[in-house]
Design an enzyme around this catalytic site. Structure first.
Site, mmCIF file in Angstrom:
data_model
loop_
_atom_site.group_PDB
_atom_site.id
_atom_site.type_symbol
_atom_site.label_atom_id
_atom_site.label_comp_id
_atom_site.label_asym_id
_atom_site.label_seq_id
_atom_site.Cartn_x
_atom_site.Cartn_y
_atom_site.Cartn_z
ATOM 1 C CD GLU A 115 -93.622 -61.047 46.661
ATOM 2 O OE1 GLU A 115 -94.616 -60.362 46.321
ATOM 3 O OE2 GLU A 115 -93.693 -61.944 47.515
ATOM 4 C CG HIS B 296 -97.103 -61.510 44.041
ATOM 5 N ND1 HIS B 296 -97.237 -61.387 45.402
ATOM 6 C CD2 HIS B 296 -97.508 -62.771 43.740
ATOM 7 C CE1 HIS B 296 -97.701 -62.528 45.897
ATOM 8 N NE2 HIS B 296 -97.885 -63.382 44.920
ATOM 9 C CG ASP C 86 -98.055 -58.149 46.629
ATOM 10 O OD1 ASP C 86 -98.458 -58.972 45.781
ATOM 11 O OD2 ASP C 86 -96.979 -58.293 47.252
HETATM 12 C C1 GLP Z 1 -98.597 -67.196 45.593
HETATM 13 C C2 GLP Z 1 -98.064 -67.697 44.271
HETATM 14 C C3 GLP Z 1 -98.733 -66.997 43.120
HETATM 15 C C4 GLP Z 1 -100.229 -67.045 43.279
HETATM 16 C C5 GLP Z 1 -100.596 -66.331 44.563
HETATM 17 C C6 GLP Z 1 -102.082 -66.205 44.791
HETATM 18 O O1 GLP Z 1 -98.025 -65.993 45.959
HETATM 19 N N1 GLP Z 1 -96.673 -67.530 44.125
HETATM 20 O O2 GLP Z 1 -98.335 -67.636 41.917
HETATM 21 O O3 GLP Z 1 -100.841 -66.452 42.191
HETATM 22 O O4 GLP Z 1 -100.014 -67.062 45.623
HETATM 23 O O5 GLP Z 1 -102.611 -67.251 45.500
HETATM 24 P P1 GLP Z 1 -104.146 -67.453 45.765
HETATM 25 O O6 GLP Z 1 -104.718 -67.909 44.473
HETATM 26 O O7 GLP Z 1 -104.189 -68.515 46.813
HETATM 27 O O8 GLP Z 1 -104.690 -66.159 46.201
#
Ligand code: GLP
Length: 283
Positions: free
Chosen positions: A148, A143, A141
């Site tokens: 968020e 973020h 999304d």
């Molecule tokens: C979580 C963390 C983020 C991270 C995101 C993506 O939401 N708070 O900092 O970037 O996950 O994670 P992934 O790399 O597993 O897709």
């Protein structure tokens, strides 16, 4: 802004690790001049961490004079829980390198006064002289950290309630059980990351392609907080081919035509005198 497009996840991981290595080596950190690094968790940066560990083991890179600040941490998850970001960072990076534990900073999601913990974190960043390079990942999304949709683009470190999308996306780390995913987190703000002298965002996989499109081809918008970095003076988005699926062909072609310039940034520093100096000081 730079957009660096690599063939796949592995080459994106390697490119970003080499970039971090070169930035640290050319900075030439020492006891009076620490390199401050902002770090993310998640599955995306794992490959980069693995490579950084390799560089360290091969004697190419020392973290002795590096200070780290992590982006976020869940609220209420015990520090030694397998899915806490503390555990993640020690398992994937810190325990394999020569960083001095006092130089690692991760928010404490079990602090008695959570906002005070966040304020203190901001102070520690300031005392360390600010962040030289903040590395981030994003959620589907858009973020950044746990900022968020709808987060203030000038926000600082604080407590956030997680979006349902994020809870669902992160359930995979909790055996697919949504009820086990924490619903709150401590996170650096968009403003905290914007203050870094440089920002590098890692985006891989087709499931992030719409977010990448929103981040770079549309305007700055608090509903896609990663788009704020369009206004950062020095930001690099590192992605794989899959993440470009929603971009215009024209955008992809343009940035690919610059790859020969971008690749110079990750070239071996063998002949760089500063890099050599750091290597010698490790011996
Ligand atoms: C979580 C963390 C983020 C991270 C995101 C993506 O939401 N708070 O900092 O970037 O996950 O994670 P992934 O790399 O597993 O897709």
């Amino acid at each position: 802004m730079r957009l660096v497009i690599l063939d796949n996840y592995d080459s994106a991981s390697e490119w970003s690790a080499k970039y971090v290595r070169n930035r640290i080596l050319t900075f030439n950190p020492g006891p009076d001049n620490y390199f401050t690094l902002g770090l993310p968790t998640g599955s995306t940066p794992k490959g980069m961490y693995k490579k950084l560990v390799e560089f360290h083991k091969e004697g190419e890179l020392s973290f002795k004079y590096v200070k780290t600040f992590n982006m976020d941490e869940y609220v209420g998850l015990p520090r030694d829980h397998p899915e806490s970001y503390h555990t993640f960072m020690w398992d994937n990076l810190f325990k394999h390198i020569d960083i001095i534990p006092e130089n690692v900073h991760i928010l404490d999601g079990n602090a008695e006064d959570l906002q005070n913990e966040c304020d203190e974190f901001e102070k520690k960043i300031e005392e360390a002289g600010g962040i030289e390079l903040f590395i981030g990942g994003i959620g589907p999304d858009g973020h950044i950290a746990f900022n968020e949709p709808g987060s203030s683009l000038v926000s600082r470190t604080r407590v956030k309630t997680l979006a349902q999308d994020t809870i669902e996306a992160n359930a995979r780390f909790f055996n697919g059980d949504i009820s086990k995913v924490p619903t709150m987190a401590l996170t650096v703000g968009v403003g905290t990351v914007m203050d870094a002298r440089e920002v590098m965002i890692l985006i891989t996989g087709a499931h992030k392609s719409f977010a990448l499109y929103k981040a770079i081809e549309e305007g700055v918008c608090h509903m896609w907080t990663v788009s704020a970095f369009q206004q950062h003076p020095k930001s690099t988005f590192v992605c794989d081919e899959d993440a470009t699926l929603e971009l215009r062909v024209k955008t992809v072609k343009y940035f690919k035509s610059l790859m020969y310039v971008h690749n110079k940034l990750v070239a071996d520093l063998e002949e760089n005198p500063k890099a050599k100096k750091q290597r010698i000081s490790q011996d």
